[in-house]
Design a protein around this motif. Structure first.
Motif, PDB file in Angstrom:
ATOM      1  N   GLU A 311      28.582  27.032  25.455  1.00 51.91           N
ATOM      2  CA  GLU A 311      28.027  27.600  24.227  1.00 51.91           C
ATOM      3  C   GLU A 311      27.515  29.020  24.424  1.00 51.91           C
ATOM      4  OE1 GLU A 311      27.165  25.509  20.989  1.00 51.91           O
ATOM      5  OE2 GLU A 311      29.109  25.005  21.894  1.00 51.91           O
ATOM      6  N   LYS A 312      26.685  29.185  25.450  1.00 52.69           N
ATOM      7  CA  LYS A 312      26.028  30.488  25.635  1.00 52.69           C
ATOM      8  C   LYS A 312      26.784  31.366  26.625  1.00 52.69           C
ATOM      9  CE  LYS A 312      21.597  28.357  24.602  1.00 52.69           C
ATOM     10  NZ  LYS A 312      21.294  27.055  25.195  1.00 52.69           N
ATOM     11  N   GLY A 313      28.100  31.195  26.666  1.00 50.40           N
ATOM     12  CA  GLY A 313      28.894  32.029  27.558  1.00 50.40           C
ATOM     13  C   GLY A 313      28.827  31.583  29.009  1.00 50.40           C
ATOM     14  N   THR A 314      28.205  30.439  29.259  1.00 48.24           N
ATOM     15  CA  THR A 314      28.195  29.926  30.625  1.00 48.24           C
ATOM     16  C   THR A 314      29.560  29.320  30.920  1.00 48.24           C
ATOM     17  OG1 THR A 314      27.352  27.845  29.769  1.00 48.24           O
ATOM     18  CG2 THR A 314      25.732  29.391  30.664  1.00 48.24           C
ATOM     19  N   MET A 315      29.987  29.425  32.177  1.00 48.28           N
ATOM     20  CA  MET A 315      31.320  28.930  32.519  1.00 48.28           C
ATOM     21  C   MET A 315      31.237  27.575  33.205  1.00 48.28           C
ATOM     22  SD  MET A 315      33.970  31.759  33.659  1.00 48.28           S
ATOM     23  CE  MET A 315      33.012  33.127  34.244  1.00 48.28           C
ATOM     24  N   GLY A 316      32.085  26.670  32.766  1.00 48.92           N
ATOM     25  CA  GLY A 316      32.160  25.359  33.392  1.00 48.92           C
ATOM     26  C   GLY A 316      32.947  25.419  34.689  1.00 48.92           C
ATOM     27  N   ASP A 317      33.087  24.242  35.311  1.00 50.82           N
ATOM     28  CA  ASP A 317      33.846  24.169  36.563  1.00 50.82           C
ATOM     29  C   ASP A 317      35.330  24.427  36.304  1.00 50.82           C
ATOM     30  OD1 ASP A 317      31.630  23.641  38.038  1.00 50.82           O
ATOM     31  OD2 ASP A 317      31.893  21.444  38.004  1.00 50.82           O
ATOM     32  N   ALA A 318      36.002  24.923  37.338  1.00 51.89           N
ATOM     33  CA  ALA A 318      37.439  25.165  37.236  1.00 51.89           C
ATOM     34  C   ALA A 318      38.163  23.866  36.897  1.00 51.89           C
ATOM     35  CB  ALA A 318      37.960  25.731  38.548  1.00 51.89           C
ATOM     36  N   LEU A 319      39.088  23.921  35.947  1.00 54.03           N
ATOM     37  CA  LEU A 319      39.869  22.742  35.576  1.00 54.03           C
ATOM     38  C   LEU A 319      40.945  22.500  36.633  1.00 54.03           C
ATOM     39  CD1 LEU A 319      40.283  23.708  31.816  1.00 54.03           C
ATOM     40  CD2 LEU A 319      38.808  21.899  32.729  1.00 54.03           C
TER      41      LEU A 319
END
Ligand code: DCP
Ligand code: MG
Ligand code: MN
Length: 341
Positions: A311-319
């Motif tokens: 949401e706030k431009g945070t990046m999740g783990d690599a898919l």
């Protein structure tokens, strides 16, 4: 049909040629990168158009061709030339800047600097003090670097490079990416991507603690072997994951007459290899399209990973990605064969 390979013969080659010349001018001389991109984009759109463009209006219907470029196309079609290009050709300063900027190791800013100091020829440029070693190599091989490499020569260079790579470590695998992998009949340089099954982006010890990647010295070893075999003749730069240099066909039809060619070798972690394969195969335009598409769909894509954006431009783990097609799937795109990219 979207995504199919563009027609082999470009019936609008003359229009593309003048757009590409304007693109070069904007990049090297006037330094308007947005204008450069606009000309490149228009040229590509027109190159992909199967029939002859007969007016600016017709061109404007294509994605990436705007009003100003349409006007230039009208001028070119009705007069057979372009005032703006004639002026550029007649200007000695822009001619000298473009000449110098075409040499490996010199960017537009350096080119401008030397021209401002009165340098107008490559002979004068070679006499300047304070050139970097990259610039000296660029000057030394400028003549060869200007030439495209025929595909059959890339085939030979590929074989020689791969033989040396597997001699260093049989577990190493490599691929020639770039225009060669897209099936081009000639290439500007050789883009080798190399990986090793035990070289991964993260290493965890028995306790699960992340340690630094191993295998850091393997690229240097490969490069040293290439130099020993006199396949690599010059080094422009060599880091832990990227080598840029010069190579030569050791089995040229006439012995000792192989031309000097630009070669890049990149060493990539196995888990990130498909993303690098995709990126370094290009085309650069497809890469831009895919990155844009990724952003639109809430992903972040680069040559290392595709990650969901929070949401706030945070990046999740690599898919997880096991092959290039996985990336097309995440982006809801039809898979494109390298020859279609
Ligand atoms: N690349 C990119 N954006 C850039 C430069 C490179 O996406 N600004 C990617 C796509 C390219 C690949 O890296 O296909 C290799 O770069 P090259 O400059 O070697 O380009 P090509 O191999 O496509 O063309 P050429 O035959 O001119 O070398
Ligand atoms: Mg290339
Ligand atoms: Mn390259």
């Amino acid at each position: 049909v979207a995504g199919t390979k563009r027609a082999k013969g470009n019936v609008n080659a003359d229009i593309c040629a003048f757009l590409n010349e304007l693109a070069d001018y904007e990049k090297n001389v006037s330094r308007h990168i947005h204008k450069h991109n606009a000309y490149r984009k228009a040229s590509r759109a027109i190159a992909a158009h199967p029939s002859r463009i007969s007016s600016g209006k017709e061109a404007k219907a294509l994605q990436g061709v705007g009003e100003k470029i349409a006007k230039k196309i009208d001028e070119f079609l009705s007069t057979g030339k372009l005032k703006k290009l004639e002026d550029i050709h007649a200007d000695p300063t822009s001619k000298a800047i473009q000449l110098i900027a075409s040499v490996v190791g010199f960017g537009p800013a350096a080119a401008r600097k030397f021209v401002d100091q009165g340098v107008t020829t490559l002979e004068e440029l070679a006499k300047q003090s304070g050139l970097t070693s990259t610039q000296r190599i660029g000057l030394k091989h400028h003549h060869d670097f200007e030439e495209r490499i025929p595909r059959d020569e890339v085939d030979r260079l590929r074989k020689q490079a791969f033989a040396i790579i597997s001699e260093v470590d049989p577990k190493l695998t490599a691929e020639v990416c770039g225009s060669y992998r897209r099936g081009a009949s000639s290439s500007g340089d050789i883009d080798i991507l190399m990986t090793h099954p035990e070289f991964t982006s993260e290493h965890k010890d028995e306790k699960g603690k992340i340690t630094k990647p191993r295998f850091a010295g393997l690229l240097a070893k490969v490069v040293a072997a290439m130099q020993k075999h006199k396949f690599v003749t010059d080094s422009l730069s060599c880091g832990q994951t990227k080598f840029m240099g010069v190579c030569r066909d050791r089995e040229a039809p006439k012995a000792g007459e192989g031309k000097y060619r630009r070669i890049d070798v990149r060493f990539w972690p196995a888990d990130q290899y498909p993303l690098a394969l995709l990126y370094f195969t290009g085309s650069d335009e497809l890469n831009k399209d895919m990155r844009r598409k990724a952003i639109d769909l809430g992903f972040h894509l680069n040559e290392y990973a595709i990650r969901p954006m929070g949401e706030k431009g945070t990046m999740g783990d690599a898919l997880p990605v096991t092959c290039e097609k996985d990336v097309f799937d995440y982006l809801d795109m039809k898979y494109l064969e390298p020859s279609e990219r």
